[in-house]
Design a protein around this motif. Structure first.
Motif, PDB file in Angstrom:
ATOM      1  N   ASN A 184     -10.937 -10.592  -0.388  1.00  0.00           N
ATOM      2  CA  ASN A 184     -11.202  -9.454  -1.268  1.00  0.00           C
ATOM      3  C   ASN A 184      -9.896  -9.028  -1.933  1.00  0.00           C
ATOM      4  OD1 ASN A 184     -11.889  -7.066  -2.541  1.00  0.00           O
ATOM      5  ND2 ASN A 184     -12.889  -6.152  -0.750  1.00  0.00           N
ATOM      6  N   GLU A 185      -9.738  -9.338  -3.201  1.00  0.00           N
ATOM      7  CA  GLU A 185      -8.492  -9.036  -3.904  1.00  0.00           C
ATOM      8  C   GLU A 185      -8.209  -7.539  -3.999  1.00  0.00           C
ATOM      9  OE1 GLU A 185      -8.621 -10.915  -7.700  1.00  0.00           O
ATOM     10  OE2 GLU A 185      -8.472 -12.952  -6.895  1.00  0.00           O
ATOM     11  N   ASP A 186      -9.238  -6.732  -3.835  1.00  0.00           N
ATOM     12  CA  ASP A 186      -9.060  -5.284  -3.918  1.00  0.00           C
ATOM     13  C   ASP A 186      -8.706  -4.649  -2.571  1.00  0.00           C
ATOM     14  OD1 ASP A 186      -9.680  -5.253  -6.659  1.00  0.00           O
ATOM     15  OD2 ASP A 186     -11.824  -5.193  -6.225  1.00  0.00           O
ATOM     16  N   ASP A 187      -8.733  -5.456  -1.521  1.00  0.00           N
ATOM     17  CA  ASP A 187      -8.429  -4.940  -0.184  1.00  0.00           C
ATOM     18  C   ASP A 187      -6.928  -5.064   0.078  1.00  0.00           C
ATOM     19  OD1 ASP A 187      -8.324  -4.263   2.527  1.00  0.00           O
ATOM     20  OD2 ASP A 187     -10.265  -5.182   2.940  1.00  0.00           O
ATOM     21  N   MET A 188      -6.259  -3.934   0.191  1.00  0.00           N
ATOM     22  CA  MET A 188      -4.814  -3.923   0.386  1.00  0.00           C
ATOM     23  C   MET A 188      -4.414  -3.827   1.861  1.00  0.00           C
ATOM     24  SD  MET A 188      -3.396  -4.198  -2.631  1.00  0.00           S
ATOM     25  CE  MET A 188      -4.726  -5.383  -2.968  1.00  0.00           C
ATOM     26  N   SER A 189      -5.359  -4.012   2.744  1.00  0.00           N
ATOM     27  CA  SER A 189      -5.057  -3.943   4.173  1.00  0.00           C
ATOM     28  C   SER A 189      -4.104  -5.069   4.561  1.00  0.00           C
ATOM     29  CB  SER A 189      -6.344  -4.059   5.001  1.00  0.00           C
ATOM     30  OG  SER A 189      -7.205  -2.975   4.748  1.00  0.00           O
ATOM     31  N   ARG A 190      -3.280  -4.799   5.563  1.00  0.00           N
ATOM     32  CA  ARG A 190      -2.339  -5.794   6.065  1.00  0.00           C
ATOM     33  C   ARG A 190      -2.749  -6.220   7.470  1.00  0.00           C
ATOM     34  NH1 ARG A 190       3.252  -2.829   4.625  1.00  0.00           N
ATOM     35  NH2 ARG A 190       1.912  -1.006   4.826  1.00  0.00           N
ATOM     36  N   ILE A 191      -2.611  -7.503   7.751  1.00  0.00           N
ATOM     37  CA  ILE A 191      -3.069  -8.058   9.023  1.00  0.00           C
ATOM     38  C   ILE A 191      -1.896  -8.652   9.791  1.00  0.00           C
ATOM     39  CG2 ILE A 191      -4.497  -9.830  10.107  1.00  0.00           C
ATOM     40  CD1 ILE A 191      -6.430  -9.551   7.782  1.00  0.00           C
ATOM     41  N   PRO A 269       6.118  -1.178   9.298  1.00  0.00           N
ATOM     42  CA  PRO A 269       6.803   0.069   8.931  1.00  0.00           C
ATOM     43  C   PRO A 269       6.063   0.804   7.820  1.00  0.00           C
ATOM     44  CG  PRO A 269       7.944  -1.819   7.999  1.00  0.00           C
ATOM     45  CD  PRO A 269       6.889  -2.373   8.907  1.00  0.00           C
ATOM     46  N   GLY A 270       6.225   2.105   7.792  1.00  0.00           N
ATOM     47  CA  GLY A 270       5.571   2.908   6.763  1.00  0.00           C
ATOM     48  C   GLY A 270       4.449   3.722   7.363  1.00  0.00           C
ATOM     49  N   ASN A 271       3.943   4.626   6.599  1.00  0.00           N
ATOM     50  CA  ASN A 271       2.873   5.502   7.062  1.00  0.00           C
ATOM     51  C   ASN A 271       1.516   5.001   6.585  1.00  0.00           C
ATOM     52  OD1 ASN A 271       4.679   7.350   8.294  1.00  0.00           O
ATOM     53  ND2 ASN A 271       5.149   8.212   6.285  1.00  0.00           N
ATOM     54  N   GLU A 272       0.858   4.235   7.418  1.00  0.00           N
ATOM     55  CA  GLU A 272      -0.466   3.742   7.081  1.00  0.00           C
ATOM     56  C   GLU A 272      -1.484   4.860   7.255  1.00  0.00           C
ATOM     57  OE1 GLU A 272      -1.401   0.794   5.909  1.00  0.00           O
ATOM     58  OE2 GLU A 272       0.669   0.124   5.849  1.00  0.00           O
ATOM     59  N   ALA A 273      -2.456   4.917   6.362  1.00  0.00           N
ATOM     60  CA  ALA A 273      -3.517   5.907   6.506  1.00  0.00           C
ATOM     61  C   ALA A 273      -4.309   5.645   7.786  1.00  0.00           C
ATOM     62  CB  ALA A 273      -4.443   5.859   5.292  1.00  0.00           C
ATOM     63  N   VAL A 274      -4.546   4.361   8.095  1.00  0.00           N
ATOM     64  CA  VAL A 274      -5.311   3.988   9.277  1.00  0.00           C
ATOM     65  C   VAL A 274      -4.697   2.732   9.880  1.00  0.00           C
ATOM     66  CG1 VAL A 274      -7.553   3.302  10.190  1.00  0.00           C
ATOM     67  CG2 VAL A 274      -7.450   4.922   8.290  1.00  0.00           C
ATOM     68  N   SER A 295      -0.417   2.000  23.486  1.00  0.00           N
ATOM     69  CA  SER A 295       0.965   2.444  23.671  1.00  0.00           C
ATOM     70  C   SER A 295       1.887   1.932  22.566  1.00  0.00           C
ATOM     71  CB  SER A 295       1.475   1.961  25.036  1.00  0.00           C
ATOM     72  OG  SER A 295       2.844   2.254  25.210  1.00  0.00           O
ATOM     73  N   ALA A 296       1.815   0.634  22.272  1.00  0.00           N
ATOM     74  CA  ALA A 296       2.748   0.025  21.317  1.00  0.00           C
ATOM     75  C   ALA A 296       2.517   0.503  19.890  1.00  0.00           C
ATOM     76  CB  ALA A 296       2.641  -1.495  21.387  1.00  0.00           C
ATOM     77  N   PHE A 297       1.257   0.643  19.495  1.00  0.00           N
ATOM     78  CA  PHE A 297       0.929   0.991  18.108  1.00  0.00           C
ATOM     79  C   PHE A 297       0.651   2.467  17.913  1.00  0.00           C
ATOM     80  CE2 PHE A 297      -0.992  -3.488  18.287  1.00  0.00           C
ATOM     81  CZ  PHE A 297       0.212  -4.077  17.921  1.00  0.00           C
ATOM     82  N   GLY A 298       0.664   3.242  19.018  1.00  0.00           N
ATOM     83  CA  GLY A 298       0.402   4.667  18.903  1.00  0.00           C
ATOM     84  C   GLY A 298      -0.997   4.968  18.395  1.00  0.00           C
ATOM     85  N   LEU A 299      -1.980   4.213  18.880  1.00  0.00           N
ATOM     86  CA  LEU A 299      -3.343   4.343  18.388  1.00  0.00           C
ATOM     87  C   LEU A 299      -4.193   5.224  19.290  1.00  0.00           C
ATOM     88  CD1 LEU A 299      -4.152   0.587  17.563  1.00  0.00           C
ATOM     89  CD2 LEU A 299      -3.442   2.369  15.953  1.00  0.00           C
ATOM     90  N   PRO A 300      -5.112   5.977  18.711  1.00  0.00           N
ATOM     91  CA  PRO A 300      -6.152   6.608  19.538  1.00  0.00           C
ATOM     92  C   PRO A 300      -7.077   5.525  20.045  1.00  0.00           C
ATOM     93  CG  PRO A 300      -6.604   6.979  17.211  1.00  0.00           C
ATOM     94  CD  PRO A 300      -5.254   6.327  17.278  1.00  0.00           C
TER      95      PRO A 300
END
Length: 307
Positions: A184-191, A269-274, A295-300
Protein backbone atom coordinates in the motif's frame (compact mmCIF):
# COMPACT_ATOMS: atom_id res chain seq x y z
CA UNK A 1 -30.95 -29.04 14.83
CA UNK A 2 -28.16 -27.25 12.96
CA UNK A 3 -26.46 -24.22 14.48
CA UNK A 4 -26.13 -20.99 12.47
CA UNK A 5 -22.88 -21.11 10.48
CA UNK A 6 -21.13 -18.47 12.61
CA UNK A 7 -21.88 -20.20 15.94
CA UNK A 8 -19.36 -22.37 17.77
CA UNK A 9 -19.59 -24.85 20.61
CA UNK A 10 -17.10 -26.41 23.01
CA UNK A 11 -16.19 -29.14 20.51
CA UNK A 12 -14.75 -26.49 18.14
CA UNK A 13 -11.88 -25.80 20.58
CA UNK A 14 -8.70 -27.81 19.97
CA UNK A 15 -7.75 -27.70 23.66
CA UNK A 16 -4.18 -26.54 23.02
CA UNK A 17 -4.53 -23.23 24.84
CA UNK A 18 -4.33 -21.10 21.69
CA UNK A 19 -3.90 -17.38 22.22
CA UNK A 20 -6.76 -16.70 19.83
CA UNK A 21 -9.18 -19.48 20.82
CA UNK A 22 -12.14 -20.06 18.54
CA UNK A 23 -14.36 -19.78 21.62
CA UNK A 24 -13.13 -16.20 22.18
CA UNK A 25 -12.62 -15.10 18.56
CA UNK A 26 -15.53 -16.59 16.65
CA UNK A 27 -15.40 -16.65 12.83
CA UNK A 28 -17.30 -13.69 11.44
CA UNK A 29 -17.86 -12.07 8.05
CA UNK A 30 -14.93 -9.80 7.14
CA UNK A 31 -15.30 -6.28 5.82
CA UNK A 32 -13.75 -7.37 2.54
CA UNK A 33 -16.28 -10.18 2.13
CA UNK A 34 -19.17 -7.88 2.99
CA UNK A 35 -17.98 -5.35 0.40
CA UNK A 36 -17.79 -8.10 -2.20
CA UNK A 37 -21.34 -9.11 -1.31
CA UNK A 38 -20.38 -12.78 -1.32
CA UNK A 39 -20.24 -15.62 1.18
CA UNK A 40 -16.93 -16.49 2.82
CA UNK A 41 -16.79 -20.27 2.35
CA UNK A 42 -14.71 -20.94 5.46
CA UNK A 43 -17.04 -19.41 8.07
CA UNK A 44 -18.29 -22.92 8.82
CA UNK A 45 -16.34 -26.13 8.30
CA UNK A 46 -15.72 -26.39 4.56
CA UNK A 47 -14.04 -29.02 2.39
CA UNK A 48 -10.65 -28.17 0.87
CA UNK A 49 -8.64 -30.52 -1.31
CA UNK A 50 -4.88 -30.80 -1.08
CA UNK A 51 -3.22 -29.41 -4.21
CA UNK A 52 0.39 -30.04 -3.19
CA UNK A 53 2.45 -31.25 -0.23
CA UNK A 54 6.09 -30.24 -0.62
CA UNK A 55 9.16 -30.05 1.58
CA UNK A 56 10.45 -26.53 2.22
CA UNK A 57 14.02 -26.15 0.91
CA UNK A 58 14.53 -29.91 1.00
CA UNK A 59 13.64 -30.25 4.71
CA UNK A 60 11.15 -33.13 4.90
CA UNK A 61 10.08 -32.08 8.41
CA UNK A 62 8.87 -28.68 7.19
CA UNK A 63 5.98 -28.96 4.75
CA UNK A 64 4.34 -26.41 2.46
CA UNK A 65 0.70 -27.46 2.06
CA UNK A 66 -1.48 -25.89 -0.66
CA UNK A 67 -5.28 -26.26 -0.42
CA UNK A 68 -8.15 -25.33 -2.74
CA UNK A 69 -11.88 -25.20 -2.08
CA UNK A 70 -13.50 -28.50 -3.05
CA UNK A 71 -16.69 -27.28 -4.71
CA UNK A 72 -19.08 -29.79 -6.24
CA UNK A 73 -19.18 -29.44 -10.03
CA UNK A 74 -22.98 -29.37 -9.90
CA UNK A 75 -23.08 -26.78 -7.12
CA UNK A 76 -23.62 -23.11 -7.92
CA UNK A 77 -20.74 -21.35 -6.20
CA UNK A 78 -20.83 -17.58 -5.79
CA UNK A 79 -18.40 -17.30 -2.90
CA UNK A 80 -14.92 -16.15 -1.91
CA UNK A 81 -12.23 -17.13 0.58
CA UNK A 82 -11.15 -14.36 2.93
CA UNK A 83 -8.58 -15.08 5.64
CA UNK A 84 -7.23 -11.68 6.79
CA UNK A 85 -3.52 -11.39 7.65
CA UNK A 86 -2.87 -12.39 11.24
CA UNK A 87 -5.78 -14.84 11.39
CA UNK A 88 -5.71 -18.63 11.50
CA UNK A 89 -7.97 -21.47 10.44
CA UNK A 90 -8.91 -24.64 12.31
CA UNK A 91 -8.26 -28.02 10.70
CA UNK A 92 -10.64 -30.82 11.71
CA UNK A 93 -9.40 -34.30 10.80
CA UNK A 94 -10.74 -37.76 11.51
CA UNK A 95 -7.80 -40.08 12.24
CA UNK A 96 -7.86 -43.85 12.50
CA UNK A 97 -7.74 -44.91 16.13
CA UNK A 98 -8.99 -41.59 17.48
CA UNK A 99 -12.59 -41.59 18.76
CA UNK A 100 -13.07 -37.86 18.15
CA UNK A 101 -11.74 -35.57 15.38
CA UNK A 102 -8.40 -33.88 15.99
CA UNK A 103 -8.38 -30.08 15.78
CA UNK A 104 -5.30 -27.98 15.04
CA UNK A 105 -4.93 -24.26 14.22
CA UNK A 106 -2.79 -23.15 11.27
CA UNK A 107 -2.04 -19.65 9.98
CA UNK A 108 -1.96 -19.26 6.17
CA UNK A 109 0.92 -17.32 4.64
CA UNK A 110 -0.79 -17.00 1.24
CA UNK A 111 -4.42 -16.87 0.16
CA UNK A 112 -6.30 -16.32 -3.09
CA UNK A 113 -9.58 -14.44 -2.54
CA UNK A 114 -11.24 -15.50 -5.82
CA UNK A 115 -9.70 -18.94 -6.52
CA UNK A 116 -10.38 -19.87 -2.85
CA UNK A 117 -6.93 -21.32 -2.18
CA UNK A 118 -4.49 -20.98 0.70
CA UNK A 119 -1.06 -22.23 1.80
CA UNK A 120 0.30 -23.09 5.23
CA UNK A 121 3.79 -23.96 6.50
CA UNK A 122 3.89 -26.82 9.00
CA UNK A 123 6.75 -28.23 11.04
CA UNK A 124 6.10 -31.92 11.61
CA UNK A 125 6.61 -33.23 15.12
CA UNK A 126 7.97 -36.82 15.40
CA UNK A 127 5.29 -39.08 16.83
CA UNK A 128 2.59 -36.43 16.61
CA UNK A 129 -0.66 -37.92 15.27
CA UNK A 130 -1.57 -34.83 13.25
CA UNK A 131 2.00 -34.51 11.93
CA UNK A 132 1.95 -38.12 10.74
CA UNK A 133 -1.41 -37.53 9.11
CA UNK A 134 -0.24 -34.41 7.26
CA UNK A 135 3.03 -36.02 6.16
CA UNK A 136 1.11 -38.84 4.47
CA UNK A 137 -1.43 -36.63 2.69
CA UNK A 138 -1.64 -37.09 -1.04
CA UNK A 139 -2.88 -34.58 -3.62
CA UNK A 140 -6.68 -34.38 -4.00
CA UNK A 141 -7.35 -35.69 -0.49
CA UNK A 142 -10.04 -33.57 1.16
CA UNK A 143 -9.80 -31.93 4.60
CA UNK A 144 -12.09 -29.64 6.57
CA UNK A 145 -11.16 -26.14 7.72
CA UNK A 146 -13.01 -23.37 9.54
CA UNK A 147 -12.15 -19.72 10.23
CA UNK A 148 -10.89 -17.07 10.07
CA UNK A 149 -10.01 -16.81 13.77
CA UNK A 150 -8.10 -13.87 15.26
CA UNK A 151 -8.38 -10.36 16.60
CA UNK A 152 -5.72 -8.32 14.78
CA UNK A 153 -6.84 -5.85 12.14
CA UNK A 154 -4.38 -3.43 10.54
CA UNK A 155 -5.53 0.19 10.78
CA UNK A 156 -4.28 2.19 7.80
CA UNK A 157 -5.76 5.49 8.99
CA UNK A 158 -2.56 6.53 10.78
CA UNK A 159 1.12 5.70 10.29
CA UNK A 160 2.57 3.57 13.04
CA UNK A 161 5.64 1.56 13.97
CA UNK A 162 5.00 -2.16 13.82
CA UNK A 163 7.42 -4.49 15.60
CA UNK A 164 6.94 -8.07 14.36
CA UNK A 165 8.69 -10.85 16.29
CA UNK A 166 8.61 -14.36 14.81
CA UNK A 167 9.99 -17.71 15.93
CA UNK A 168 10.84 -20.57 13.55
CA UNK A 169 8.08 -21.58 11.13
CA UNK A 170 5.82 -18.94 12.70
CA UNK A 171 7.53 -16.46 10.38
CA UNK A 172 5.08 -17.70 7.70
CA UNK A 173 1.89 -15.96 8.97
CA UNK A 174 3.81 -12.73 9.53
CA UNK A 175 4.57 -12.40 5.80
CA UNK A 176 1.07 -11.23 4.79
CA UNK A 177 1.14 -8.78 7.70
CA UNK A 178 4.26 -7.20 6.21
CA UNK A 179 2.97 -7.35 2.64
CA UNK A 180 -0.29 -5.55 3.39
CA UNK A 181 1.73 -2.54 4.57
CA UNK A 182 4.41 -2.55 1.87
CA UNK A 183 1.94 -3.13 -0.96
CA UNK A 184 0.00 0.00 0.00
CA UNK A 185 1.86 3.08 -1.24
CA UNK A 186 -0.26 5.29 1.00
CA UNK A 187 0.69 3.39 4.16
CA UNK A 188 3.56 5.18 5.88
CA UNK A 189 3.89 2.66 8.69
CA UNK A 190 7.38 1.37 9.45
CA UNK A 191 8.12 -2.29 10.14
CA UNK A 192 10.85 -3.89 12.21
CA UNK A 193 10.85 -7.63 11.54
CA UNK A 194 12.82 -9.66 14.11
CA UNK A 195 13.22 -13.35 13.28
CA UNK A 196 14.43 -15.95 15.80
CA UNK A 197 15.85 -19.17 14.34
CA UNK A 198 18.39 -21.83 15.26
CA UNK A 199 20.67 -20.87 12.38
CA UNK A 200 20.57 -19.61 8.79
CA UNK A 201 19.40 -23.00 7.53
CA UNK A 202 16.25 -22.61 9.62
CA UNK A 203 15.36 -19.12 8.42
CA UNK A 204 12.37 -19.73 6.20
CA UNK A 205 11.31 -17.58 3.22
CA UNK A 206 14.65 -15.78 2.94
CA UNK A 207 13.87 -14.85 -0.67
CA UNK A 208 10.66 -13.15 0.46
CA UNK A 209 12.53 -11.25 3.15
CA UNK A 210 15.00 -10.14 0.49
CA UNK A 211 12.10 -8.64 -1.48
CA UNK A 212 10.82 -6.83 1.61
CA UNK A 213 14.26 -5.35 2.28
CA UNK A 214 13.99 -3.27 -0.87
CA UNK A 215 11.38 -1.03 0.78
CA UNK A 216 12.36 2.11 2.68
CA UNK A 217 10.03 1.39 5.61
CA UNK A 218 11.10 -2.19 6.29
CA UNK A 219 14.06 -3.50 8.30
CA UNK A 220 14.74 -7.04 9.45
CA UNK A 221 17.23 -8.76 11.71
CA UNK A 222 17.93 -12.47 12.16
CA UNK A 223 18.68 -13.79 15.65
CA UNK A 224 20.65 -17.03 15.28
CA UNK A 225 21.40 -18.31 18.76
CA UNK A 226 22.91 -21.61 17.54
CA UNK A 227 24.67 -20.47 14.38
CA UNK A 228 28.07 -22.13 13.96
CA UNK A 229 30.82 -20.12 12.31
CA UNK A 230 33.67 -21.52 10.25
CA UNK A 231 36.20 -19.11 11.73
CA UNK A 232 36.57 -21.25 14.86
CA UNK A 233 36.94 -18.29 17.21
CA UNK A 234 35.23 -18.43 20.59
CA UNK A 235 34.77 -14.65 20.41
CA UNK A 236 33.10 -14.67 17.00
CA UNK A 237 30.16 -12.29 16.70
CA UNK A 238 27.81 -10.91 14.05
CA UNK A 239 30.64 -8.78 12.60
CA UNK A 240 32.70 -11.85 11.69
CA UNK A 241 33.55 -11.77 7.98
CA UNK A 242 32.91 -15.53 7.68
CA UNK A 243 29.31 -15.02 8.78
CA UNK A 244 28.90 -11.87 6.71
CA UNK A 245 29.79 -13.79 3.55
CA UNK A 246 26.81 -16.06 4.14
CA UNK A 247 24.36 -13.18 4.41
CA UNK A 248 22.40 -11.75 1.50
CA UNK A 249 21.72 -8.19 0.40
CA UNK A 250 20.76 -6.01 3.36
CA UNK A 251 20.51 -9.04 5.66
CA UNK A 252 21.53 -8.43 9.25
CA UNK A 253 22.18 -11.24 11.68
CA UNK A 254 23.22 -11.57 15.30
CA UNK A 255 24.49 -14.72 16.96
CA UNK A 256 22.63 -14.10 20.22
CA UNK A 257 19.20 -14.69 21.67
CA UNK A 258 16.62 -11.96 21.29
CA UNK A 259 16.10 -10.31 24.67
CA UNK A 260 14.89 -7.02 26.08
CA UNK A 261 18.19 -5.24 25.36
CA UNK A 262 18.22 -6.46 21.77
CA UNK A 263 14.60 -5.38 21.35
CA UNK A 264 15.43 -1.93 22.67
CA UNK A 265 18.13 -1.56 20.00
CA UNK A 266 15.40 -1.63 17.33
CA UNK A 267 13.28 1.17 18.75
CA UNK A 268 12.43 3.59 15.95
CA UNK A 269 13.43 7.14 16.96
CA UNK A 270 10.80 9.86 16.88
CA UNK A 271 7.32 10.23 18.24
CA UNK A 272 5.10 7.69 16.55
CA UNK A 273 1.37 8.20 16.92
CA UNK A 274 0.99 4.45 17.49
CA UNK A 275 3.44 1.62 18.10
CA UNK A 276 2.40 -2.01 18.27
CA UNK A 277 4.08 -5.39 18.60
CA UNK A 278 2.96 -8.62 16.91
CA UNK A 279 4.43 -11.88 18.22
CA UNK A 280 4.22 -15.25 16.47
CA UNK A 281 5.60 -18.49 17.84
CA UNK A 282 5.23 -21.11 20.55
CA UNK A 283 3.01 -20.01 23.47
CA UNK A 284 6.00 -20.02 25.85
CA UNK A 285 7.93 -17.79 23.41
CA UNK A 286 4.93 -15.50 23.01
CA UNK A 287 4.53 -14.99 26.75
CA UNK A 288 8.21 -14.23 27.27
CA UNK A 289 8.42 -11.86 24.29
CA UNK A 290 5.22 -10.08 25.31
CA UNK A 291 6.72 -9.05 28.66
CA UNK A 292 9.97 -7.96 27.04
CA UNK A 293 8.26 -6.05 24.23
CA UNK A 294 6.13 -4.09 26.69
CA UNK A 295 9.30 -3.13 28.55
CA UNK A 296 11.59 -2.47 25.58
CA UNK A 297 9.10 -0.55 23.42
CA UNK A 298 7.16 1.12 26.24
CA UNK A 299 3.89 -0.32 24.97
CA UNK A 300 0.57 -0.74 26.75
CA UNK A 301 -0.35 -4.42 26.85
CA UNK A 302 -3.34 -3.86 24.58
CA UNK A 303 -0.88 -2.85 21.81
CA UNK A 304 0.73 -6.30 21.83
CA UNK A 305 -0.91 -8.94 19.64
CA UNK A 306 -0.18 -12.66 19.80
CA UNK A 307 -0.83 -14.71 16.65
Amino acid sequence: MLMPEHEVDESDCCGNGCTNCILDNKPKPSRRALLAGKRNVILSYARFKLLSNEAHNGDAQVRMLHFGYAVNDKEYDDSILDIPPGHHVMLRAVLTGHPVPLLRPYSPYWTDFVAKEFKILVKLQPGGPMSEYLAALMPLQVLEFRGPIGNYVHDVSAAKCIYIIAQGVAIAPTLPLVAQVLDNEDDMSRIRHLICAQNLQHVYFRDRLLEFNQYWNYRSCLYLAHQQCSCGSADCNELCEHLQKRLRYKEKARRVRLDVDQLASHVVPGNEAVSIAIIAGHPTFQRAMREQAVSAFGLPEENVFLL
